[in-house]
Enzyme design. Structure first.
Site, PDB file in Angstrom:
ATOM      1  N   ASN A  85      -7.713  -4.417  14.296  1.00 43.36           N
ATOM      2  CA  ASN A  85      -8.940  -3.943  13.551  1.00 43.36           C
ATOM      3  C   ASN A  85      -9.245  -5.193  13.282  1.00 43.36           C
ATOM      4  O   ASN A  85      -9.828  -6.191  12.004  1.00 43.36           O
ATOM      5  CB  ASN A  85      -9.128  -3.015  13.621  1.00 43.36           C
ATOM      6  CG  ASN A  85      -9.562  -2.289  11.927  1.00 43.36           C
ATOM      7  OD1 ASN A  85      -7.964  -3.143  11.625  1.00 43.36           O
ATOM      8  ND2 ASN A  85     -10.032  -1.234  11.211  1.00 43.36           N
ATOM      9  N   ASP A  96       0.620  -1.300   0.271  1.00 47.08           N
ATOM     10  CA  ASP A  96      -0.099   0.174   0.182  1.00 47.08           C
ATOM     11  C   ASP A  96       0.870   1.113  -0.266  1.00 47.08           C
ATOM     12  O   ASP A  96       1.956   1.223   0.582  1.00 47.08           O
ATOM     13  CB  ASP A  96      -0.594   0.267   1.470  1.00 47.08           C
ATOM     14  CG  ASP A  96      -0.444  -0.481   2.363  1.00 47.08           C
ATOM     15  OD1 ASP A  96       0.730  -0.403   3.015  1.00 47.08           O
ATOM     16  OD2 ASP A  96      -0.936  -1.451   3.029  1.00 47.08           O
ATOM     17  N   HIS A 144      -7.189  -5.215   9.936  1.00 49.00           N
ATOM     18  CA  HIS A 144      -7.139  -4.930   8.550  1.00 49.00           C
ATOM     19  C   HIS A 144      -5.265  -5.440   8.323  1.00 49.00           C
ATOM     20  O   HIS A 144      -4.717  -6.259   9.012  1.00 49.00           O
ATOM     21  CB  HIS A 144      -6.906  -3.665   8.366  1.00 49.00           C
ATOM     22  CG  HIS A 144      -6.188  -2.491   9.413  1.00 49.00           C
ATOM     23  ND1 HIS A 144      -6.119  -1.667   9.534  1.00 49.00           N
ATOM     24  CD2 HIS A 144      -4.555  -2.043   8.458  1.00 49.00           C
ATOM     25  CE1 HIS A 144      -4.772  -1.167   9.751  1.00 49.00           C
ATOM     26  NE2 HIS A 144      -3.638  -1.796   9.564  1.00 49.00           N
ATOM     27  N   GLU A 190      -9.834  -2.264   5.294  1.00 46.02           N
ATOM     28  CA  GLU A 190     -10.741  -2.388   6.810  1.00 46.02           C
ATOM     29  C   GLU A 190     -10.879  -3.695   6.299  1.00 46.02           C
ATOM     30  O   GLU A 190     -11.926  -4.065   6.028  1.00 46.02           O
ATOM     31  CB  GLU A 190     -10.425  -0.083   6.796  1.00 46.02           C
ATOM     32  CG  GLU A 190      -9.646  -0.012   6.618  1.00 46.02           C
ATOM     33  CD  GLU A 190      -8.879   0.544   8.383  1.00 46.02           C
ATOM     34  OE1 GLU A 190      -8.976  -0.794   8.776  1.00 46.02           O
ATOM     35  OE2 GLU A 190      -7.998   1.460   8.274  1.00 46.02           O
TER      36      GLU A 190
END
Ligand code: GLP
Length: 238
Positions: free
Chosen positions: A136, A67, A138, A143
């Protein structure tokens, strides 16, 4: 899913580095998927140290980062390109034309995402991809709620992810969007290694281990892949 648990983040980094270097020794033209974040820093440190003793370690390797932030120039201290230069690219003999990151400054972001997918395809696909894990769940910047067949695309970052990554943006301008490889793109990698260390990841490890596969916890998509190794450190790092 193959699990290996380590006493310390250092031991985890040692193992991760040996998997990365082993893949290069096995295939000097290997195509790697590479992560950023705090967790892989120890792996890169060891890889760099080891490669200083081995001539032409990365000469024929191709890399694709997972990313990059949107609107952040590569030269910005917070960009993932800067991170990769600091931790890997500047210290090994990787040909920078073989080192790919999504271009977060591209004018046509959707076209850039398609171009990135095309580059991965043209390189013959990812052989081995290393991933970190967000608190979380990801992976990359996928996400919760991301479909498992998502491709490389522009995503809005959640507040918790922006907070977690705020230290790299001292001016307070934490990016709101990023380009990330999709979960579908990641799952096409022939082999995947997930690195989990650091404070506050216990809940995420627990959730992954439970085996429940749900879009609400992106890393659970990895249960759908046939060759995933999870390296986790029991001790929490800084
Ligand atoms: C960022 C990156 C992820 C990374 C995650 C965890 O959000 N885009 O690829 O896995 O942070 O980072 P850390 O290793 O610092 O906990």
């Amino acid at each position: 899913m193959h699990w290996e648990t380590f006493e310390s983040p250092d031991a985890l980094s040692e193992r991760a580095a040996s998997l990365l270097l082993g893949a290069i020794r096995e295939n000097p033209r290997v195509v790697l998927g590479l992560p950023t974040g705090r967790t892989p820093i120890g792996m890169y440190d060891r890889v760099v140290r080891e490669c200083s003793r081995e001539y032409h370690c990365f000469r024929d390797v191709t890399t694709f980062n997972l990313d990059e932030y949107v609107g952040v120039p590569p030269s910005h201290p917070g960009s993932y390109f800067t991170y990769m230069k600091q931790h890997l690219f500047d210290h090994v003999d990787l040909d920078l034309t073989h080192a790919h990151l999504p271009r977060g400054m591209a004018k046509e972001l959707d076209a850039e995402c398609a171009r990135y997918e095309g580059e991965i395809r043209d390189a013959g696909g990812l052989d081995l991809t290393f991933l970190g894990l967000g608190r979380n769940g990801h992976i990359g910047f996928n996400e919760p709620g991301t479909p498992f067949d998502a491709r490389t695309r522009v995503v809005a970052l959640t507040d918790s992810t922006r907070q977690a990554n705020a230290d790299c943006f001292h001016d307070g301008n934490v990016p709101t969007h990023a380009i990330t490889m999709g979960i579908g793109t990641i799952l096409e990698s022939r082999r995947i290694v997930l690195l989990v260390a650091g404070a506050g990841k216990e809940g995420a490890v627990e959730r992954l281990r439970s085996g429940e596969v749900t879009m609400e916890f992106p890393a659970s998509a990895l249960w759908k892949h046939h060759d995933v190794t999870v390296l986790s450190s029991a001790a929490t790092g800084s």
